[in-house]
Design a protein around this motif. Structure first.
Motif, mmCIF file in Angstrom:
data_model
loop_
_atom_site.group_PDB
_atom_site.id
_atom_site.type_symbol
_atom_site.label_atom_id
_atom_site.label_comp_id
_atom_site.label_asym_id
_atom_site.label_seq_id
_atom_site.Cartn_x
_atom_site.Cartn_y
_atom_site.Cartn_z
ATOM 1 N N ILE A 64 55.659 -21.372 -63.726
ATOM 2 C CA ILE A 64 54.896 -22.157 -62.755
ATOM 3 C C ILE A 64 55.273 -23.640 -62.849
ATOM 4 O O ILE A 64 55.583 -24.296 -61.846
ATOM 5 C CB ILE A 64 53.379 -21.968 -62.982
ATOM 6 C CG1 ILE A 64 53.008 -20.517 -62.662
ATOM 7 C CG2 ILE A 64 52.581 -22.935 -62.125
ATOM 8 C CD1 ILE A 64 51.580 -20.158 -62.986
ATOM 9 N N VAL A 65 55.281 -24.151 -64.073
ATOM 10 C CA VAL A 65 55.579 -25.569 -64.268
ATOM 11 C C VAL A 65 56.996 -25.896 -63.783
ATOM 12 O O VAL A 65 57.227 -26.871 -63.059
ATOM 13 C CB VAL A 65 55.413 -25.933 -65.757
ATOM 14 C CG1 VAL A 65 56.080 -27.254 -66.063
ATOM 15 C CG2 VAL A 65 53.944 -25.977 -66.119
ATOM 16 N N LEU A 66 57.958 -25.046 -64.157
ATOM 17 C CA LEU A 66 59.341 -25.323 -63.766
ATOM 18 C C LEU A 66 59.538 -25.156 -62.259
ATOM 19 O O LEU A 66 60.304 -25.888 -61.639
ATOM 20 C CB LEU A 66 60.311 -24.423 -64.542
ATOM 21 C CG LEU A 66 60.363 -24.675 -66.052
ATOM 22 C CD1 LEU A 66 61.371 -23.764 -66.714
ATOM 23 C CD2 LEU A 66 60.704 -26.129 -66.352
ATOM 24 N N ALA A 67 58.828 -24.194 -61.669
ATOM 25 C CA ALA A 67 58.954 -24.023 -60.222
ATOM 26 C C ALA A 67 58.415 -25.252 -59.502
ATOM 27 O O ALA A 67 58.975 -25.689 -58.489
ATOM 28 C CB ALA A 67 58.224 -22.768 -59.766
ATOM 29 N N ASN A 68 57.324 -25.824 -60.038
ATOM 30 C CA ASN A 68 56.797 -27.049 -59.443
ATOM 31 C C ASN A 68 57.802 -28.186 -59.550
ATOM 32 O O ASN A 68 58.031 -28.927 -58.587
ATOM 33 C CB ASN A 68 55.507 -27.471 -60.149
ATOM 34 C CG ASN A 68 54.336 -26.629 -59.708
ATOM 35 O OD1 ASN A 68 54.399 -26.010 -58.642
ATOM 36 N ND2 ASN A 68 53.301 -26.579 -60.520
ATOM 37 N N LEU A 69 58.397 -28.302 -60.725
ATOM 38 C CA LEU A 69 59.422 -29.339 -60.909
ATOM 39 C C LEU A 69 60.567 -29.111 -59.929
ATOM 40 O O LEU A 69 61.082 -30.033 -59.314
ATOM 41 C CB LEU A 69 59.983 -29.267 -62.331
ATOM 42 C CG LEU A 69 59.388 -30.167 -63.381
ATOM 43 C CD1 LEU A 69 60.177 -30.044 -64.663
ATOM 44 C CD2 LEU A 69 59.394 -31.623 -62.905
ATOM 45 N N ALA A 70 60.951 -27.841 -59.806
ATOM 46 C CA ALA A 70 62.133 -27.523 -59.000
ATOM 47 C C ALA A 70 61.922 -27.865 -57.539
ATOM 48 O O ALA A 70 62.863 -28.239 -56.847
ATOM 49 C CB ALA A 70 62.487 -26.051 -59.157
ATOM 50 N N SER B 208 60.056 -30.259 -56.296
ATOM 51 C CA SER B 208 59.777 -31.652 -55.964
ATOM 52 C C SER B 208 60.976 -32.539 -56.297
ATOM 53 O O SER B 208 62.082 -32.059 -56.485
ATOM 54 C CB SER B 208 58.490 -32.117 -56.643
ATOM 55 O OG SER B 208 58.431 -31.651 -57.967
ATOM 56 N N GLY B 209 60.739 -33.826 -56.364
ATOM 57 C CA GLY B 209 61.835 -34.786 -56.485
ATOM 58 C C GLY B 209 62.761 -34.528 -57.666
ATOM 59 O O GLY B 209 63.974 -34.642 -57.548
ATOM 60 N N TYR B 210 62.178 -34.140 -58.786
ATOM 61 C CA TYR B 210 62.980 -33.912 -59.984
ATOM 62 C C TYR B 210 64.000 -32.797 -59.743
ATOM 63 O O TYR B 210 65.186 -32.953 -60.020
ATOM 64 C CB TYR B 210 62.056 -33.539 -61.147
ATOM 65 C CG TYR B 210 62.745 -33.447 -62.487
ATOM 66 C CD1 TYR B 210 62.987 -34.593 -63.234
ATOM 67 C CD2 TYR B 210 63.149 -32.223 -62.989
ATOM 68 C CE1 TYR B 210 63.618 -34.509 -64.458
ATOM 69 C CE2 TYR B 210 63.785 -32.129 -64.216
ATOM 70 C CZ TYR B 210 64.014 -33.290 -64.945
ATOM 71 O OH TYR B 210 64.645 -33.197 -66.154
ATOM 72 N N PRO C 49 57.766 -37.114 -63.228
ATOM 73 C CA PRO C 49 58.080 -35.686 -63.364
ATOM 74 C C PRO C 49 56.941 -34.842 -63.938
ATOM 75 O O PRO C 49 56.719 -33.732 -63.480
ATOM 76 C CB PRO C 49 59.290 -35.689 -64.299
ATOM 77 C CG PRO C 49 59.948 -36.984 -64.046
ATOM 78 C CD PRO C 49 58.841 -37.954 -63.730
ATOM 79 N N GLN D 103 54.746 -34.061 -61.237
ATOM 80 C CA GLN D 103 55.386 -33.093 -60.347
ATOM 81 C C GLN D 103 55.252 -31.690 -60.916
ATOM 82 O O GLN D 103 55.006 -30.733 -60.185
ATOM 83 C CB GLN D 103 56.867 -33.434 -60.175
ATOM 84 C CG GLN D 103 57.096 -34.780 -59.492
ATOM 85 C CD GLN D 103 58.585 -35.100 -59.353
ATOM 86 O OE1 GLN D 103 59.437 -34.259 -59.591
ATOM 87 N NE2 GLN D 103 58.895 -36.316 -58.957
ATOM 88 N N ALA D 104 55.403 -31.574 -62.240
ATOM 89 C CA ALA D 104 55.349 -30.256 -62.872
ATOM 90 C C ALA D 104 53.978 -29.623 -62.661
ATOM 91 O O ALA D 104 53.857 -28.412 -62.592
ATOM 92 C CB ALA D 104 55.655 -30.368 -64.358
ATOM 93 N N LEU D 105 52.929 -30.449 -62.539
ATOM 94 C CA LEU D 105 51.588 -29.908 -62.360
ATOM 95 C C LEU D 105 51.216 -29.808 -60.884
ATOM 96 O O LEU D 105 50.163 -29.283 -60.546
ATOM 97 C CB LEU D 105 50.573 -30.777 -63.114
ATOM 98 C CG LEU D 105 50.828 -30.825 -64.621
ATOM 99 C CD1 LEU D 105 49.853 -31.754 -65.311
ATOM 100 C CD2 LEU D 105 50.735 -29.421 -65.215
#
Ligand code: ATP
Ligand code: MG
Lengths: 635, 259
Positions: A479-485, A487-489, B114, B117-119
């Motif tokens: 979940i956390v990595l998918a959110n990162l993926a 968005s901007g990061y 970041p 973003q992760a959350l």
């Protein structure tokens, strides 16, 4: 004194074979720009084929030696035709490197199936009695080794320097595009390079066989040593390769003889790392300059453009969570729950690798090295000092982060190929330390008596409880990595993979993203390593060795890079299939290599990525058909 | 403040091996202007962009953007100053959709850290939605809205160049350098591009454009800089430059001189 000379002679002999392998590396690298990491496999192929020709078919020595070299050349040529050529048009350098790893595994697996896992010792060509010159004993085989090496190198030099063919080959090495425009048949050159490289390796194996022992996976050792010689010599210089090989043999034997073989291995790998980092042009030569504003070739088919978003992603997530939750109940405490725990642990490690390779395009060939750093740190702290497992895991991750930070800072200047090779050297270094530092790591037989993971007094002692722990962590990470993926990061990472120069022009601080993603992936690998140790109550070097690194890459590529959840398919297939079908164990390596090669050539987006874009195409064809048919007929 | 200088180069030199690609080049680009750099193939136009954006360092000379020294800054730090460029060969990011490509352009404007973003916190969601709306609006302008979910490299080359221009605009640059944006565009698309560039200038963005399409250049440029063999041979308003004998000579070739 006499002893020193004898050791040095041993070094020159081993070094000659390294030189032959390194020359093979140089040949392929010159025409293709990618080192053939499967090179060492031909050493094994040559030696064992010769053994079979002699003992089973009763060929005389003089026929078996060239016979086995011809077999190796045919295999090398066939590999070029069937695998390298179709892949080359589609894959970037990093992909080619992974393909080569697949070939190495494939050859090892084939040798295991054909020759079994026992070591072979080949009879010496002219008797076992050493010759004595001025009181110094030299095995007569030594003369064969030196003679064969010298003859091969001179023959190759003659072909390259004195024939029209050689001139064309050198032109092709300098500038393949220009060469092909001038009518040089580039593809024939690659074929020659592969076949000749294979034959050189095979000859090395045949002559070295009698003074060493060869088994199905010895190829790795020769790939490593030959590659180190090739890198020391300057990647692309034939002279450098020979000097590098002989020099490496000498240094290895002398340090092993006088200090320890652990020191010798470590020293060579540190030397390799140092050369890759500070003198990528080799100890003898200098590297070239490249145009920065010209785009690197990217194999477009290897990059998935389509991802699951919105409702589709949510449905899949809920479905997945549901399956994970009920699976142990369905299996009812069979051994499969244990396999699912391992699947989950490896998935955590592969998730980090996906962020690094799939999203950012940085190839790490030594990721299990971080599993080892994390796993051993946690295990040693928990076992010897009684540190709480959670704290020990944290310490393992912290140490792994520190190592990764140092490694990523010193390799920050390195691009694609060099970074991959530096991580490979790092992984091998960790291998030699975990095996060699017996007092700390327990050596080859491993570390025993590791407690279960526990949290605030609750010990995850059963497979089922560990299952929920591991999959809970994996789910949260997805979940956390998918959110990162999304968005901007994540966009910055993907832009970095796609085109660094263009990414920087938009203000993306590429080096910083590379370092941060390397750290994340190292932390996840360390976490996986600790969980692994706590689950098995045992940790041994081969559980977290370079083979494991390569297996993780296979899992990633098989499932689909850059998709986060796709790699789970790869992890599950490669973990559960062998566990479910025990008799297939002998074929596991072969199957892994074959799968990796086939995927790289035919489905670089992996099962998940390929399936997704297939569905996407289907959907767009259906939606495009109806309205467009109307416009076309009216227009 | 109008009348001030957006980009200034002084005495730039760059040679590759034996080839002197840029020799003693000095020029200024006025803030708010649309300045075109023209010259025959191999004149050094792209090299000039590469020097200013620090893809590689000059052998000598200096360059500054709104008074801030550019030389020695990393290419991404140059972008942070508000100077964004595009490339001569279309460089859409493979592996990303058309829309995602445009979103990357907003990189410098993403505020959320970041770990937020992760959350996927509220602030992140709002920000993402806002830049997505802007990206979609720009895609609408260049007529690529209905291809937003296609793979970017599946677009025709001309469309990829337009995509690159709007991707750069997403960064809200103060100074935008475009390397042959009209290459590969048909007449209709070129006209569209001209309108877009004028609108961008009207929005207060300074533009420097390398272009071979003379009618486009003469139609929209305020100032022109002519390069030949790595040197500036003329600068000025379009009409003056067009009449300059050295420019005509450079374009017609030197055979006339020998005869
Ligand atoms: N990285 C490099 N290495 C070697 N030579 C280069 C490099 N970059 C540019 N050159 C040379 O410098 C000269 C100027 O090239 P540049 O690309 O700047 O020209 P240009 O004006 O952009 O031409 P075009 O209109 O064809 O794009 C050419 O001779 C080119 O070959
Ligand atoms: Mg140019």
């Amino acid at each position: 004194m006499r002893e020193a000379v004898e050791i040095a002679i041993g070094g020159v002999l081993a070094g000659s074979v390294f030189a032959l392998v390194a020359v093979g590396f140089t040949l392929v690298y010159s025409v293709m720009g990618v080192p053939n990491l499967a090179q060492g496999a031909f050493v094994v192929l040559g030696a064992l084929t010769m053994y079979s020709l002699e003992t089973h078919l009763r060929w005389p020595l003089l026929a078996a030696v060239p016979g086995a070299a011809v077999v190796a050349a045919l295999v090398g040529g066939a590999t070029e035709r069937l695998v390298i050529r179709p892949a080359r048009r589609r894959l970037p350098t990093s992909g080619m490197l992974i393909l080569m790893v697949g070939l190495l595994t494939l050859f090892e697996g084939a040798s295991l199936v054909i020759w079994g896992s026992q070591p072979y010792s080949i009879p010496a060509f002219s008797g076992e009695r050493p010759a004595a010159i001025a009181g110094i004993r030299i095995p007569t085989q030594g003369f064969w080794i030196l003679g064969a090496t010298a003859a091969s190198v001179v023959l190759l030099w003659y072909i390259l320097a004195r024939t029209v063919f050689g001139k064309a080959l050198r032109a092709c090495a300098e500038n393949p595009v220009a060469a092909s425009l001038m009518g040089v048949p580039v593809s024939r050159m690659t074929l020659f390079a592969f076949a000749a490289g294979a034959a050189l390796g095979a000859i090395g194996g045949e002559v070295l066989g009698p003074i060493t022992s060869i088994e199905f996976d010895t190829g790795r050792f020769f790939t490593n040593s030959g590659f180190i010689a090739f890198a020391l010599g300057g990647m692309g210089s034939f002279f450098g390769a020979v000097v590098g090989g002989v020099g490496l043999g000498l240094v290895q034997q002398l340090t092993a003889g006088y200090i320890s073989s652990l020191f010798s291995n470590t020293l060579t790998l540190v030397l390799l790392l140092a050369v890759l980092i500070w003198r990528p042009g080799g100890l003898l030569g200098g590297g070239g300059v490249r145009r920065e504003d010209v785009r690197e070739f990217i194999g477009a088919s290897a990059l998935p453009a389509y991802r699951l978003t919105g409702r589709a992603a949510w449905s899949l997530a809920i479905l997945g969570a549901g399956i994970v939750a009920v699976l142990p109940a369905l299996l009812g405490g069979t051994g499969l729950t244990g396999s699912l725990v391992i699947t989950g642990i490896l998935f955590i490690g592969v998730l980090g690798l996906d962020l690094l390779m799939g999203y950012t395009g940085q190839v790490s060939l030594g990721h299990a090295g971080f599993m080892a750093v994390g796993g051993y740190t946690a295990a040693i702290l928990a076992t010897r000092l009684g540190v709480a497992p959670l704290v020990a895991t944290g310490a393992g991750i912290a140490l792994s982060l520190a190592v990764a930070l140092v490694l990523s800072l010193v390799t920050a200047r390195l691009r694609g190929l060099y970074l991959a090779l530096a991580t490979l050297a790092f992984g091998l270094l960790v291998d030699s330390v975990t095996v060699g530092l017996t007092g700390v790591t327990g050596g080859p037989s491993g570390l025993v008596g590791i407690p279960s993971f526990s949290l605030g007094g609750y010990a995850f002692a059963s497979a089922t409880s560990t299952y929920y722990l591991v999959w809970g962590v994996a789910g949260a990470l997805v979940i956390v990595l998918a959110n990162l993926a999304r968005s901007g990061y994540g966009r910055a990472l993907r832009a970095t993979r796609a085109d660094q120069t263009a990414a920087r022009a938009l203000g993306i601080r590429v080096p910083r993203y590379k370092v941060s993603v390397f750290l994340i992936s190292a932390a996840l690998a360390a976490l996986a390593g600790s969980l692994y140790a706590f689950h098995f109550h045992f940790l041994s070097p081969e559980m977290v060795s370079t083979s494991r690194s390569l297996e993780m890459i296979t899992m990633l590529v098989l499932g689909g890079e850059g998709t986060l959840v796709g790699p789970l398919i790869g992890v599950a297939l490669l973990t559960l299939l062998p566990a479910a079908v025990q008799p297939l164990a002998t074929y596991k390596t072969l199957a892994e290599g074959l799968v990796l090669v086939l995927i790289m050539v035919y489905l670089p987006a992996g099962i998940f990525g390929g399936g997704l874009s297939g569905l996407q195409r289907l959907a767009s064809r259906i939606t495009h058909l109806s309205p467009h048919a109307g416009t076309a007929s009216s227009g | 403040m109008p009348g001030s200088i957006a980009l200034e180069a002084r005495g730039l030199y760059k040679s590759f091996g034996g080839v002197l690609a840029i020799a003693d080049v000095s020029f200024t680009v006025r803030q708010g202007s649309l300045t075109a750099a023209i010259g025959p193939n191999g004149a050094g136009k792209t090299t000039l962009f590469n020097l200013v954006t620090n893809l590689y360092p000059p052998d000598a000379g200096s360059a500054s953007c709104f008074g801030i020294d550019l030389i020695g800054r990393a290419p991404d730090a140059v972008a942070t100053l508000g100077l964004v460029r595009t490339f001569q060969t279309a460089r859409a990011f493979p592996g990303m959709t058309v829309l995602e490509n445009v979103l990357v352009g907003a990189h410098l404007r993403v505020r959320a850290k970041p770990w937020l973003q992760a959350l996927w916190l509220r602030a992140v969601r709002d920000e993402e939605r806002a830049i997505r709306r802007q990206a979609e609006a720009l895609l609408e302008v260049v007529g690529l809205a209905d291809r937003r979910d296609d793979a970017a490299i599946s677009l025709p080359l001309g469309a990829q160049k337009l995509l690159e221009v709007i991707r750069a605009l997403m960064a809200r640059p103060r100074l935008l350098l475009l390397d042959e944006p009209a290459a590969g565009l048909n007449d209709v698309e070129t006209a569209e591009l001209a309108r877009l560039l004028l609108a961008v200038r009207a929005a207060g963005v300074t533009l420097m454009v390398v272009e071979h399409n003379m009618s486009l250049v003469m139609g929209i440029a305020d100032d022109i800089i002519v390069l030949d063999l790595g040197r500036v041979i003329a600068t000025g308003a379009p009409a003056a430059v067009q009449a300059d004998p050295r420019v005509i000579e450079a374009y017609l070739g030197r055979e006339a001189e020998i005869a």
